[in-house]
Enzyme design. Structure first.
Site, PDB file in Angstrom:
ATOM      1  N   LYS A   1      29.829  50.939  14.259  1.00 46.17           N
ATOM      2  CA  LYS A   1      29.861  50.029  15.408  1.00 46.17           C
ATOM      3  C   LYS A   1      31.248  49.398  15.545  1.00 46.17           C
ATOM      4  CE  LYS A   1      26.494  47.539  13.617  1.00 46.17           C
ATOM      5  NZ  LYS A   1      25.558  46.472  13.210  1.00 46.17           N
TER       6      LYS A   1
ATOM      7  N   ARG B   1      30.536  48.014  21.385  1.00 46.44           N
ATOM      8  CA  ARG B   1      29.320  47.279  21.795  1.00 46.44           C
ATOM      9  C   ARG B   1      29.641  46.298  22.921  1.00 46.44           C
ATOM     10  NH1 ARG B   1      25.543  47.020  17.618  1.00 46.44           N
ATOM     11  NH2 ARG B   1      25.607  48.896  16.372  1.00 46.44           N
TER      12      ARG B   1
ATOM     13  N   CYS C   1      23.930  38.929  11.052  1.00 48.89           N
ATOM     14  CA  CYS C   1      23.794  38.951  12.515  1.00 48.89           C
ATOM     15  C   CYS C   1      23.972  37.574  13.166  1.00 48.89           C
ATOM     16  CB  CYS C   1      22.448  39.540  12.905  1.00 48.89           C
ATOM     17  SG  CYS C   1      22.275  41.247  12.365  1.00 48.89           S
TER      18      CYS C   1
ATOM     19  N   CYS D   1      19.023  38.613   5.959  1.00 47.77           N
ATOM     20  CA  CYS D   1      19.658  39.554   5.019  1.00 47.77           C
ATOM     21  C   CYS D   1      21.163  39.408   5.137  1.00 47.77           C
ATOM     22  CB  CYS D   1      19.198  40.987   5.310  1.00 47.77           C
ATOM     23  SG  CYS D   1      20.187  41.850   6.546  1.00 47.77           S
TER      24      CYS D   1
ATOM     25  N   LYS E   1      33.202  46.073  17.628  1.00 49.10           N
ATOM     26  CA  LYS E   1      32.918  44.881  18.438  1.00 49.10           C
ATOM     27  C   LYS E   1      34.196  44.218  18.925  1.00 49.10           C
ATOM     28  CE  LYS E   1      28.501  44.177  16.228  1.00 49.10           C
ATOM     29  NZ  LYS E   1      27.640  43.303  15.421  1.00 49.10           N
TER      30      LYS E   1
ATOM     31  N   CYS F   1      18.960  34.595  12.972  1.00 47.55           N
ATOM     32  CA  CYS F   1      18.739  35.986  13.392  1.00 47.55           C
ATOM     33  C   CYS F   1      17.245  36.266  13.534  1.00 47.55           C
ATOM     34  CB  CYS F   1      19.367  36.942  12.388  1.00 47.55           C
ATOM     35  SG  CYS F   1      18.368  37.124  10.906  1.00 47.55           S
TER      36      CYS F   1
ATOM     37  N   ARG G   1      17.796  46.722  23.573  1.00 45.72           N
ATOM     38  CA  ARG G   1      18.862  45.713  23.722  1.00 45.72           C
ATOM     39  C   ARG G   1      19.657  45.987  24.998  1.00 45.72           C
ATOM     40  NH1 ARG G   1      22.746  45.434  18.717  1.00 45.72           N
ATOM     41  NH2 ARG G   1      20.934  44.471  17.743  1.00 45.72           N
TER      42      ARG G   1
ATOM     43  N   CYS H   1      12.651  43.295  12.284  1.00 41.51           N
ATOM     44  CA  CYS H   1      13.873  43.863  11.733  1.00 41.51           C
ATOM     45  C   CYS H   1      13.601  44.611  10.428  1.00 41.51           C
ATOM     46  CB  CYS H   1      14.905  42.761  11.477  1.00 41.51           C
ATOM     47  SG  CYS H   1      16.390  43.446  10.725  1.00 41.51           S
TER      48      CYS H   1
HETATM   49 FE1  SRM Z   1      22.933  42.762  13.931  1.00 42.60          FE
HETATM   50  C1  SRM Z   1      21.709  45.472  12.352  1.00 42.60           C
HETATM   51  C2  SRM Z   1      19.939  42.096  15.262  1.00 42.60           C
HETATM   52  C3  SRM Z   1      24.412  40.576  16.055  1.00 42.60           C
HETATM   53  C4  SRM Z   1      25.701  42.718  11.932  1.00 42.60           C
HETATM   54  N1  SRM Z   1      21.142  43.683  13.877  1.00 42.60           N
HETATM   55  C5  SRM Z   1      20.849  44.835  13.185  1.00 42.60           C
HETATM   56  C6  SRM Z   1      19.436  45.324  13.527  1.00 42.60           C
HETATM   57  C7  SRM Z   1      19.535  46.320  14.633  1.00 42.60           C
HETATM   58  C8  SRM Z   1      18.609  45.851  12.327  1.00 42.60           C
HETATM   59  C9  SRM Z   1      18.663  47.315  11.987  1.00 42.60           C
HETATM   60  O1  SRM Z   1      19.753  47.872  11.773  1.00 42.60           O
HETATM   61  O2  SRM Z   1      17.581  47.899  11.859  1.00 42.60           O
HETATM   62  C10 SRM Z   1      18.791  43.975  13.977  1.00 42.60           C
HETATM   63  C11 SRM Z   1      17.620  44.084  14.947  1.00 42.60           C
HETATM   64  C12 SRM Z   1      16.615  43.004  14.652  1.00 42.60           C
HETATM   65  C13 SRM Z   1      15.505  42.937  15.623  1.00 42.60           C
HETATM   66  O3  SRM Z   1      14.348  43.184  15.234  1.00 42.60           O
HETATM   67  O4  SRM Z   1      15.746  42.594  16.783  1.00 42.60           O
HETATM   68  C14 SRM Z   1      20.012  43.205  14.432  1.00 42.60           C
HETATM   69  N2  SRM Z   1      22.303  41.646  15.470  1.00 42.60           N
HETATM   70  C15 SRM Z   1      21.010  41.424  15.799  1.00 42.60           C
HETATM   71  C16 SRM Z   1      20.884  40.313  16.811  1.00 42.60           C
HETATM   72  C17 SRM Z   1      19.730  40.491  17.785  1.00 42.60           C
HETATM   73  C18 SRM Z   1      20.763  38.995  16.031  1.00 42.60           C
HETATM   74  C19 SRM Z   1      20.251  37.806  16.798  1.00 42.60           C
HETATM   75  O5  SRM Z   1      19.275  37.234  16.278  1.00 42.60           O
HETATM   76  O6  SRM Z   1      20.789  37.434  17.822  1.00 42.60           O
HETATM   77  C20 SRM Z   1      22.287  40.369  17.437  1.00 42.60           C
HETATM   78  C21 SRM Z   1      22.387  41.321  18.590  1.00 42.60           C
HETATM   79  C22 SRM Z   1      23.744  41.247  19.232  1.00 42.60           C
HETATM   80  C23 SRM Z   1      23.901  42.061  20.486  1.00 42.60           C
HETATM   81  O7  SRM Z   1      23.363  41.674  21.534  1.00 42.60           O
HETATM   82  O8  SRM Z   1      24.630  43.052  20.438  1.00 42.60           O
HETATM   83  C24 SRM Z   1      23.092  40.902  16.262  1.00 42.60           C
HETATM   84  N3  SRM Z   1      24.761  41.878  14.037  1.00 42.60           N
HETATM   85  C25 SRM Z   1      25.129  40.915  14.926  1.00 42.60           C
HETATM   86  C26 SRM Z   1      26.347  40.281  14.494  1.00 42.60           C
HETATM   87  C27 SRM Z   1      27.048  39.119  15.184  1.00 42.60           C
HETATM   88  C28 SRM Z   1      28.135  39.569  16.088  1.00 42.60           C
HETATM   89  O9  SRM Z   1      28.283  40.752  16.373  1.00 42.60           O
HETATM   90  O10 SRM Z   1      28.893  38.688  16.526  1.00 42.60           O
HETATM   91  C29 SRM Z   1      26.711  40.892  13.308  1.00 42.60           C
HETATM   92  C30 SRM Z   1      27.913  40.494  12.406  1.00 42.60           C
HETATM   93  C31 SRM Z   1      29.216  40.996  12.914  1.00 42.60           C
HETATM   94  C32 SRM Z   1      29.483  42.381  12.440  1.00 42.60           C
HETATM   95  O11 SRM Z   1      29.063  43.325  13.081  1.00 42.60           O
HETATM   96  O12 SRM Z   1      30.113  42.516  11.369  1.00 42.60           O
HETATM   97  C33 SRM Z   1      25.711  41.898  13.031  1.00 42.60           C
HETATM   98  N4  SRM Z   1      23.613  43.938  12.437  1.00 42.60           N
HETATM   99  C34 SRM Z   1      24.746  43.710  11.701  1.00 42.60           C
HETATM  100  C35 SRM Z   1      24.806  44.671  10.630  1.00 42.60           C
HETATM  101  C36 SRM Z   1      25.909  44.769   9.536  1.00 42.60           C
HETATM  102  C37 SRM Z   1      27.037  45.609   9.976  1.00 42.60           C
HETATM  103  C38 SRM Z   1      28.007  45.878   8.871  1.00 42.60           C
HETATM  104  O13 SRM Z   1      29.182  46.111   9.154  1.00 42.60           O
HETATM  105  O14 SRM Z   1      27.619  45.894   7.702  1.00 42.60           O
HETATM  106  C39 SRM Z   1      23.640  45.477  10.750  1.00 42.60           C
HETATM  107  C40 SRM Z   1      23.224  46.662   9.846  1.00 42.60           C
HETATM  108  C41 SRM Z   1      23.945  47.919  10.151  1.00 42.60           C
HETATM  109  O15 SRM Z   1      24.710  48.037  11.094  1.00 42.60           O
HETATM  110  O16 SRM Z   1      23.731  48.853   9.377  1.00 42.60           O
HETATM  111  C42 SRM Z   1      22.913  44.977  11.883  1.00 42.60           C
HETATM  112 FE1  SF4 Z   2      17.896  41.822  10.500  1.00 39.84          FE
HETATM  113 FE2  SF4 Z   2      19.592  41.138   8.623  1.00 39.84          FE
HETATM  114 FE3  SF4 Z   2      20.397  41.184  11.153  1.00 39.84          FE
HETATM  115 FE4  SF4 Z   2      18.760  39.320  10.352  1.00 39.84          FE
HETATM  116  S1  SF4 Z   2      20.845  39.606   9.599  1.00 39.84           S
HETATM  117  S2  SF4 Z   2      18.503  40.554  12.219  1.00 39.84           S
HETATM  118  S3  SF4 Z   2      17.520  40.337   8.844  1.00 39.84           S
HETATM  119  S4  SF4 Z   2      19.762  42.934   9.985  1.00 39.84           S
END
Ligand code: SRM
Ligand code: SF4
Length: 557
Positions: A212, A150, A473, A469, A214, A424, A81, A430
Site C-alpha cells: 500500500k 490509496r 490504523c 493490533c 499513502k 480502529c 471501502r 477485522c
Molecule cells: Fe488499516 C489493515 C481498517 C487506516 C495500517 N486496516 C486493515 C484492515 C483492512 C484489516 C485487514 O487487513 O484485514 C482493517 C479493516 C477493519 C474492518 O473490519 O473494517 C483496517 N485502516 C482501517 C480503518 C477503517 C481504521 C478505522 O477505524 O478508521 C482505516 C481505513 C482508512 C481508509 O479509509 O483508507 C485504516 N490503516 C489505517 C492507517 C491510518 C492511515 O493510513 O493514516 C494505518 C497506519 C498507516 C500506515 O499505513 O502505515 C493503517 N491497516 C494498516 C496495516 C499495517 C500496514 C503496515 O505497513 O504494516 C494493515 C495490515 C496490512 O496492511 O497488512 C491494515
Molecule cells: Fe484491525 Fe489492527 Fe487495523 Fe485495528 S489496527 S482495524 S485491529 S488491522
C-alpha cells in the site's frame, strides 16, 4: 515508460505472483463472485485481488468458534471501502451511501481515519450491486485498498481561502491521476464489456506496488491528516512544498525489524510540481521496496535503510533535474474543527464529533435530514468525525434544533480527550485484531478521563489512540497516548508522542489488562500534573522525562 517489475518473481511473495498472473486485477474474480453464496470463503488469489477493488472478505469473529463447534461454516461477508479524496462528498453522495448502508450493509456507515467511508457485513450476493451503487453516486471503491496509491488525505476544513482551495484541488487531482488504469473494475463490477487486450498500467506495471502507498497534503497550521505517517507527504511552504517520504505506522509485536516511522523531509519543490514528483516517488517505491517480504515492503524501510540523500538522488535521476534539499520542517499544529465555524465566504460549517466514526441510529437520521433539508455538504475528517459545510447562517438555529431533536451531542459537550480520540474498527470484523478496539473505546476513554479529572486536567488536549493490533490504523504511535491491542483483553501502552503528530511515542507498559489502563497511566498523569512546564502537553512531558524515568514512577495508591 512501462516497466516490467516481474523480474525474479519466483523469489517474491505469494501476493506478487497473484498480481502478476491476474491480467490487470481480473484473476478469477468474476467467476468466483458469480457463484452462489457457497460454503467457504474465496480463493487466496480472489481475496488478494479484491482488495484493489476496495473490498475485503471477512467473517464474524464473534460467532466463529460457536459455529465451528456445531459444524457450521463462518459467517462470511464483505467490508467495502469508498475512496473519498479530501473526505469531500456532495449531499447526494452522502444520501446514496446512507441508502446503501440500509439495503446492503449493517445499517451503519463507518467514517475512517483516512477520510473514507466503510460498510460492513455485505453478503456475497450483494457485493457487485453495492459497488455499482457507489459508482452510480460518482464515487469509487477502486484502489481504496490494495498495493496502489490509496485515498489521498488533506485538511477537512472548508475554509474559503487560496491555501485551502489549492490543498483540496491538488488532493483530488492526485487521487484521480494515480488510480490504476486497468478496466477490470469496470468489467467485474460495472458491467463493462471485457477488453479484447487488457491494457497496461503505465505507472504501476503488471505487479503494481510492493505494498500500500499513502499520500497526504497539509498546511503546517493544520496537520490533522498526520502527514508524517504517510509514505508521501506534501507540506505547504512559502516557496512551494516540502516533500516528506517514508512514514508509516504498522509493526508487529516482538519483531524489531518492523517499526512505525515518521517521514523524512526530502526535498523542496515548486508549487506546480506535485503530480510529477508524486509519480517519481511512486516509481521509487515500485522499483526499490522489498517484494519478497510483505512485512518489509513499505517505502519506510527503504528510507530507513538507504537514507534521505539516496532517495533525493534517485528522484533527481528519475525527474532529470536536481532537487533542492528540504528546509527543516516547520512547527505543525492541529486546529479544532468541531462546533460552528465561519468558512470565510458567508457560510458556516458544523463539526460533529462521531465516536469511532460509527454513524448509526438517530445520528444517521439526523445527518440525512440535515443534508437533505439544509443542503449541507459532508466532509469526513482524518479524525473519523464529520463536518457539515456550506450552511447558511439563517439555518443555524434550525440545524441546532434538528441535532438536539435526535440527541446528537454538540462537540463542546465532549472533553477534548474524547473529541480527539481515534479508535480502529477491530472486532468483530477485522481479521487482524488481537484485542477489541471500537467496542471498548468508551471504557478506555472513561479510564483516561477519570485520571485527568483527578488532577483537574480534563480541559487539556490529549490525543488518545486505540487499536486492536499493532498495524496502527488509528495512528497510535503518534499520539500523546497509544493503546495497542496485544492479546484478548491486553494492551501495550505508549506515551510521548506529540499532539501535532510529529514525534513517535515509546512503550510505557506491556500486556496491560483493559481494566488497568487508567491505573497504569495514573502515576504518569499525576507526575505531569505536578511537574509540567507551563503549557507543556502530556506527550511532551513524557518525552522530556523519558521511558526509564516514567517506568520508575511509583504506582498510584
Ligand atoms: Fe488499516 C489493515 C481498517 C487506516 C495500517 N486496516 C486493515 C484492515 C483492512 C484489516 C485487514 O487487513 O484485514 C482493517 C479493516 C477493519 C474492518 O473490519 O473494517 C483496517 N485502516 C482501517 C480503518 C477503517 C481504521 C478505522 O477505524 O478508521 C482505516 C481505513 C482508512 C481508509 O479509509 O483508507 C485504516 N490503516 C489505517 C492507517 C491510518 C492511515 O493510513 O493514516 C494505518 C497506519 C498507516 C500506515 O499505513 O502505515 C493503517 N491497516 C494498516 C496495516 C499495517 C500496514 C503496515 O505497513 O504494516 C494493515 C495490515 C496490512 O496492511 O497488512 C491494515
Ligand atoms: Fe484491525 Fe489492527 Fe487495523 Fe485495528 S489496527 S482495524 S485491529 S488491522
Amino acid at each position: 515508460m512501462y516497466i516490467s517489475n516481474t523480474v525474479n518473481i519466483m523469489s517474491h511473495s505469494a501476493a506478487e505472483r497473484i498480481k502478476a498472473e491476474s491480467a490487470g486485477l481480473r484473476g478469477t474474480l468474476a467467476a468466483e463472485l458469480s457463484t452462489p453464496e457457497a460454503r467457504g470463503g474465496l480463493s487466496e488469489a480472489a481475496y488478494t485481488l479484491l482488495k484493489f477493488h476496495g473490498t475485503y472478505e471477512q467473517f464474524d469473529r464473534d460467532t466463529a468458534t460457536e459455529r465451528k463447534q456445531v459444524g457450521e461454516d463462518k459467517d462470511w461477508s464483505f467490508m467495502v471501502r469508498v475512496r473519498i479524496p479530501a473526505g469531500r462528498l456532495t449531499g447526494a453522495q452522502w444520501l446514496a451511501l446512507d441508502a446503501l448502508a440500509e439495503t446492503h450493509a449493517d445499517g451503519t456507515l463507518r467514517l475512517t481515519s483516512r477520510q473514507g467511508v466503510q460498510f460492513h457485513t455485505i453478503k456475497r450476493g450483494n457485493l457487485q450491486a453495492a459497488i455499482a451503487e457507489v459508482d452510480a453516486a460518482l464515487l469509487t471503491t477502486l484502489a481504496a485498498c490494495g498495493d496502489v496509491v490509496r485515498n489521498v488525505m488533506t485538511t477537512p476544513a472548508p475554509r474559503a481561502d487560496a491555501v485551502h482551495a489549492r490543498l483540496r484541488a491538488e488532493t483530488q487531482r492526485l487521487s484521480a491521476a494515480l488510480l490504476p488504469r486497468s478496466r477490470a473494475h469496470h468489467e467485474i463490477f460495472l458491467g463493462e464489456e471485457p477488453a479484447v487486450v487488457p491494457g497496461e498500467e503505465p505507472l504501476y506495471g503488471s505487479t503494481y506496488l510492493p505494498r500500500k502507498f499513502k499520500i497526504a497534503m497539509v498546511h503546517p497550521d493544520d496537520n490533522s491528516a498526520d502527514v508524517l505517517a504517510n509514505d508521501l507527504g506534501f507540506v505547504w511552504h512559502d516557496e512551494g512544498w516540502i516533500v516528506t517520504i517514508g512514514g508509516g505506522m504498522g509493526m508487529t509485536h516482538n519483531k524489531p525489524a518492523t517499526f512505525p516511522r515518521i517521514a523524512d523531509a526530502v526535498a523542496l519543490i515548486g508549487r506546480d510540481e506535485v503530480l510529477e514528483v508524486a509519480e517519481a516517488v511512486v516509481r521509487l517505491a515500485r522499483d526499490h521496496a522489498d517484494r519478497t517480504d510483505r512485512k518489509h515492503a513499505r517505502l519506510k524501510y527503504v528510507l530507513a535503510e538507504r537514507g534521505v540523500e539516496w532517495a533525493r538522488a534517485v528522484l533527481a535521476a528519475d525527474l532529470g533535474r536536481t532537487l533542492r534539499p528540504a528546509p527543516p520542517l516547520p512547527r505543525m499544529s492541529i486546529p479544532d474543527h468541531m462546533g460552528w465555524h465561519d468558512q470565510g465566504d458567508g457560510r458556516l460549517w458544523l463539526g460533529l464529533h462521531i465516536p469511532s466514526g460509527r454513524v448509526a441510529g438517530p445520528l444517521r437520521v439526523a445527518l440525512r435530514d440535515a443534508i437533505a433539508r439544509f443542503g449541507a455538504y459532508p466532509i469526513v475528517t482524518p479524525g473519523q468525525d464529520l463536518l457539515l459545510a456550506d450552511v447558511a447562517p439563517a439555518d443555524q438555529p434550525a440545524l441546532n434544533a434538528l441535532m438536539a431533536a435526535h440527541d446528537v451531542r454538540p462537540a463542546a459537550s465532549y472533553t477534548p480527550v474524547a473529541r480527539y480520540m481515534l479508535a480502529c474498527v477491530a472486532l468483530p470484523t477485522c481479521g487482524q485484531s488481537l484485542a477489541e478496539g471500537e467496542r471498548v473505546r468508551p471504557d478506555v476513554l472513561a479510564q483516561v478521563e477519570a485520571e485527568l479529572a483527578r488532577h483537574g486536567l480534563l480541559d487539556e488536549r490529549v490525543s488518545l489512540r486505540l487499536t486492536g493490533c499493532p498495524n496502527g490504523c488509528a495512528r497510535p504511535y503518534q499520539g500523546d497516548i497509544g493503546v495497542v491491542g496485544r492479546a484478548p483483553g491486553l494492551y501495550t501502552l505508549f506515551v510521548g508522542g506529540d499532539f501535532a503528530g510529529t514525534r513517535l511515542n515509546f512503550p510505557l507498559a506491556d500486556k496491560v489488562p483493559l481494566e488497568a489502563i487508567g491505573a497504569t497511566l495514573a502515576p504518569v498523569i499525576a507526575a505531569w500534573a505536578a511537574g509540567r512546564a507551563s503549557g507543556e502537553g502530556f506527550g511532551d512531558f513524557c518525552a522530556r522525562l523519558g521511558a526509564d524515568a516514567l517506568r520508575a514512577l511509583p504506582l498510584a495508591a
